[in-house]
Design a protein around this motif. Structure first.
Motif, short mmCIF file in Angstrom:
data_model
loop_
_atom_site.label_atom_id
_atom_site.label_comp_id
_atom_site.label_asym_id
_atom_site.label_seq_id
_atom_site.Cartn_x
_atom_site.Cartn_y
_atom_site.Cartn_z
N ASN A 157 4.06 -2.98 -8.34
CA ASN A 157 2.95 -3.57 -7.60
C ASN A 157 3.49 -4.21 -6.34
O ASN A 157 4.34 -5.12 -6.39
CB ASN A 157 2.19 -4.57 -8.46
CG ASN A 157 1.15 -3.87 -9.32
OD1 ASN A 157 0.21 -3.28 -8.79
ND2 ASN A 157 1.32 -3.90 -10.63
N VAL A 158 3.02 -3.69 -5.21
CA VAL A 158 3.50 -4.08 -3.89
C VAL A 158 2.45 -4.97 -3.23
O VAL A 158 1.33 -4.52 -2.97
CB VAL A 158 3.77 -2.83 -3.02
CG1 VAL A 158 4.34 -3.24 -1.67
CG2 VAL A 158 4.71 -1.87 -3.74
N HIS A 159 2.80 -6.22 -3.00
CA HIS A 159 1.87 -7.20 -2.44
C HIS A 159 2.05 -7.25 -0.92
O HIS A 159 3.12 -7.62 -0.42
CB HIS A 159 2.13 -8.58 -3.05
CG HIS A 159 1.98 -8.61 -4.54
ND1 HIS A 159 0.92 -9.23 -5.17
CD2 HIS A 159 2.74 -8.08 -5.54
CE1 HIS A 159 1.03 -9.09 -6.48
NE2 HIS A 159 2.14 -8.39 -6.73
N LEU A 160 1.01 -6.87 -0.18
CA LEU A 160 1.07 -6.81 1.28
C LEU A 160 0.21 -7.90 1.91
O LEU A 160 -0.91 -8.16 1.44
CB LEU A 160 0.59 -5.45 1.78
CG LEU A 160 1.42 -4.24 1.36
CD1 LEU A 160 0.72 -3.50 0.23
CD2 LEU A 160 1.63 -3.31 2.54
N ARG A 161 0.71 -8.49 2.98
CA ARG A 161 -0.09 -9.51 3.70
C ARG A 161 -1.07 -8.85 4.66
O ARG A 161 -2.05 -9.47 5.08
CB ARG A 161 0.84 -10.47 4.43
CG ARG A 161 1.50 -9.92 5.67
CD ARG A 161 2.35 -10.97 6.36
NE ARG A 161 3.54 -11.25 5.57
CZ ARG A 161 4.71 -10.62 5.75
NH1 ARG A 161 4.82 -9.70 6.70
NH2 ARG A 161 5.75 -10.91 5.03
N ASP A 162 -0.81 -7.59 5.01
CA ASP A 162 -1.72 -6.84 5.89
C ASP A 162 -1.43 -5.35 5.70
O ASP A 162 -0.44 -4.97 5.07
CB ASP A 162 -1.51 -7.25 7.35
CG ASP A 162 -2.74 -6.95 8.21
OD1 ASP A 162 -3.70 -6.35 7.69
OD2 ASP A 162 -2.73 -7.33 9.39
N ARG A 163 -2.30 -4.50 6.28
CA ARG A 163 -2.14 -3.06 6.11
C ARG A 163 -1.27 -2.47 7.22
O ARG A 163 -1.36 -2.89 8.38
CB ARG A 163 -3.50 -2.36 6.15
CG ARG A 163 -4.57 -2.99 5.29
CD ARG A 163 -4.20 -3.03 3.81
NE ARG A 163 -5.16 -3.83 3.09
CZ ARG A 163 -6.28 -3.33 2.55
NH1 ARG A 163 -6.57 -2.05 2.65
NH2 ARG A 163 -7.11 -4.14 1.89
N PRO A 164 -0.47 -1.47 6.87
CA PRO A 164 0.29 -0.76 7.90
C PRO A 164 -0.66 0.03 8.81
O PRO A 164 -1.81 0.30 8.46
CB PRO A 164 1.18 0.19 7.10
CG PRO A 164 1.15 -0.32 5.70
CD PRO A 164 -0.17 -0.99 5.52
N GLN A 165 -0.15 0.42 9.95
CA GLN A 165 -0.90 1.29 10.85
C GLN A 165 -1.09 2.66 10.20
O GLN A 165 -0.18 3.17 9.55
CB GLN A 165 -0.17 1.44 12.19
CG GLN A 165 -0.08 0.17 13.00
CD GLN A 165 -1.45 -0.29 13.49
OE1 GLN A 165 -2.27 0.52 13.93
NE2 GLN A 165 -1.70 -1.59 13.40
N GLU A 166 -2.29 3.24 10.36
CA GLU A 166 -2.57 4.55 9.79
C GLU A 166 -2.42 5.63 10.85
O GLU A 166 -2.94 5.51 11.96
CB GLU A 166 -4.01 4.59 9.23
CG GLU A 166 -4.19 3.81 7.94
CD GLU A 166 -3.62 4.54 6.73
OE1 GLU A 166 -3.03 5.62 6.90
OE2 GLU A 166 -3.76 4.01 5.62
N ALA A 167 -1.71 6.70 10.51
CA ALA A 167 -1.57 7.83 11.42
C ALA A 167 -2.89 8.58 11.54
O ALA A 167 -3.60 8.76 10.55
CB ALA A 167 -0.48 8.77 10.91
N HIS A 168 -3.23 8.98 12.75
CA HIS A 168 -4.42 9.79 13.01
C HIS A 168 -5.71 9.12 12.55
O HIS A 168 -6.70 9.79 12.29
CB HIS A 168 -4.29 11.17 12.34
CG HIS A 168 -3.04 11.89 12.71
ND1 HIS A 168 -2.83 12.45 13.94
CD2 HIS A 168 -1.91 12.14 11.99
CE1 HIS A 168 -1.63 13.02 13.97
NE2 HIS A 168 -1.06 12.85 12.80
#
Length: 522
Positions: free
Chosen positions: A366-377
């Protein structure tokens, strides 16, 4: 650094590991932890059985249930519905639910294993009743089919696949498919249509959920004697895109490749989810913590004692165990043993010898992220996110179902070991948190190069005996029927009895064992 790179190479391949060397110094590993799944405690009991503990404190119960996975909890739930309440559930781990358990953060709940069920049909009356208790059923269609609350039907897009730098909706890679690829896909879909429409003389389908509702017709049972890959070969279905889809299905549900999977199980994956010929697959029902929501509800209805190592269950109904306060015994009128067969063989006294079956291994993070990465396309986010060139299954997003496409989230990443599970357990035994977290991050970086900087925490669990696997020839014949037969006052319930590690199978076996017990007590 070399050993970590070797570990990444072992799980993800040498090209991915080579990127670590290109980064120069060791890349950042966020804080986190290895999460126990009860395996270490179970191994300690198995390796040092010792003399049976002397018991001076005895209790009496109408029913004792060994194991608080889905099968054991379902049995307790059904017994309560039948008015039998003097029931105790004994669980080795400190957490209930087995591989269906979930977790929770300040942001969201999230799964630790199984993360969906297939929308139930009207024949699955007990599962419908359970969902009604959770407020998950909002009505019925004209034909009586229950209508699941829209908030729990998986939100679109349900799944996408990452291939050569971009995302594509769905799992079958249609972009760039040749005329022959599409022809073979149409042939395969035609076969699934045929099997979904197939009925025996009594009106039973070839494949149904739970599997108990499927036919026992020899034509269908014979599929278990060949592999899914051999079945595809016999029909000339060798398209790489189709074979990838079939391998993915087997890795996803069975921790196997199509070459090792029973053709019955391979066809079951596709046909059992399709109600009628040419119909779309039944919708997926999910919660942020997956089947953990079902487990939490079932557990709230049961009297559960955790941290209890059951050492022996006698056909007379005697149970000897060691709990946090020391040894104790239970004299029960009936006992339900809801544990895997390899555990059952160690604790059930004077029982007929049975095969233990083959159990696959999993890593879940389980990977806890503070924000979402940029999405390609600008690809729309999906619930299930698959990397086509990875041995992992990708990840599911815990917040997708709630429509939260921005901001903090938890991604649950899955890695099956379709090969020798014993070897996997050995290879992972000495791996550190940092080694395992690097594998997770390196895999996610395939599609999200900036993900590492956005991760606050990673939790990694290893299910060394995660699920029974339907290898070719394992589902029918042999001692399958004997595995479910009561022994004295002992009844049995577990997905091992079906050979398919699905929530619906565990639930169904728990209900069956509870019915047997209720009839015996009556």
């Amino acid at each position: 650094m070399t050993s970590r790179r070797d570990f990444v190479a072992m799980l993800l391949g040498a090209p991915v590991a080579a990127t670590l060397a290109c980064k120069g110094r060791a890349p950042r590993i966020p804080p986190g932890a290895l999460v126990g799944t009860g395996m270490a405690r179970g191994h300690a009991v198995a390796r040092d059985p010792g003399a049976m503990p002397a018991v001076t404190a005895w209790r009496e119960h109408a029913v004792a249930i060994v194991g608080a996975g889905v099968a054991g909890l379902a049995a307790a739930w059904e017994l309560a519905r039948r008015g039998i309440r003097d029931v105790v559930v004994l669980e080795l781990d400190d957490v209930t639910g087995g591989t269906a358990r979930g977790g929770q953060s300040a942001v969201t709940r999230y799964p630790w294993g199984a993360h969906y069920i297939v929308a139930p049909q009207r024949e699955q009356t007990e599962l419908v009743a359970l969902l009604r208790e959770l407020g998950a059923i909002e009505g019925e269609a004209d034909d009586g089919t229950p209508i699941v609350d829209e908030a729990l039907r998986c939100r679109e897009p349900e799944e996408r696949v990452f291939y050569r730098g971009r995302w594509y909706e769905g799992l079958y890679l249609d972009a760039g498919a040749s005329t022959e690829d599409r022809r073979q896909l149409a042939v395969f879909r035609g076969e699934i249509d045929r099997w979904s429409a197939w009925r025996d003389a009594a009106g039973r389908p070839a494949f149904a959920i739970p599997a108990r509702r499927s036919t026992a017709d020899p034509e269908v049972i014979a599929l278990d004697r060949i592999s899914f890959a051999a079945w595809l070969d016999a029909r000339g279905l060798r398209s790489e895109r189709l074979r990838w889809l079939c391998d993915y299905a087997c890795r996803d549900d069975y921790t196997l490749l199509a070459a090792d999977t029973s053709a019955w199980a391979g066809l079951f994956y596709f046909a059992a989810r399709q109600r009628t010929q040419s119909a779309a697959a039944q919708s997926v029902v999910t919660w942020p913590d997956g089947n953990g929501a079902l487990v939490r509800h079932l557990a709230s209805r049961a009297a559960i004692e955790t941290g209890v190592a059951v050492r022996r269950v006698d056909p007379s109904g005697e149970v000897i165990a060691i709990g946090p306060s020391g040894p104790f015994g239970i004299r029960a009128r009936r006992v339900i043993v809801a544990v895997p067969t390899f555990v059952r063989r160690r604790i059930v006294a004077a029982a007929p010898e049975i095969t233990a079956g083959d159990h696959g291994a999993w890593t879940v993070a389980n990977v806890h992220l503070r924000d979402r990465p940029q999405e390609a396309h600008r690809a729309p986010p999906a619930w299930d996110n698959v990397f086509r060139d990875s041995p992992s299954l990708g990840y599911v997003s815990a917040t997708h179902q709630r429509g939260r496409d921005r901001g903090p989230t938890v991604w649950t990443w899955y890695y099956p070991f379709p090969g020798d599970a014993r070897r996997a357990r050995t290879e992972l035994a000495g791996a550190s948190y940092a080694d395992r977290a690097e594998v997770v991050l390196a895999d996610l970086e395939r599609a999200h190069p900036d993900v590492r900087a956005l991760v606050d925490r990673i939790e990694v669990a290893f299910w060394g005996h995660g699920m029974i696997r339907p290898r070719t020839g394992s589902l029918f014949g042999g001692d399958r029927a004997a595995r479910a037969a009561p022994v004295g006052a002992i009844h049995f319930a577990h997905t091992d009895l079906s050979g398919l590690a699905l929530f619906e199978e565990a639930f169904d076996h728990g209900l069956r064992a509870a019915r047997e017990v209720a009839e015996a007590l009556a």
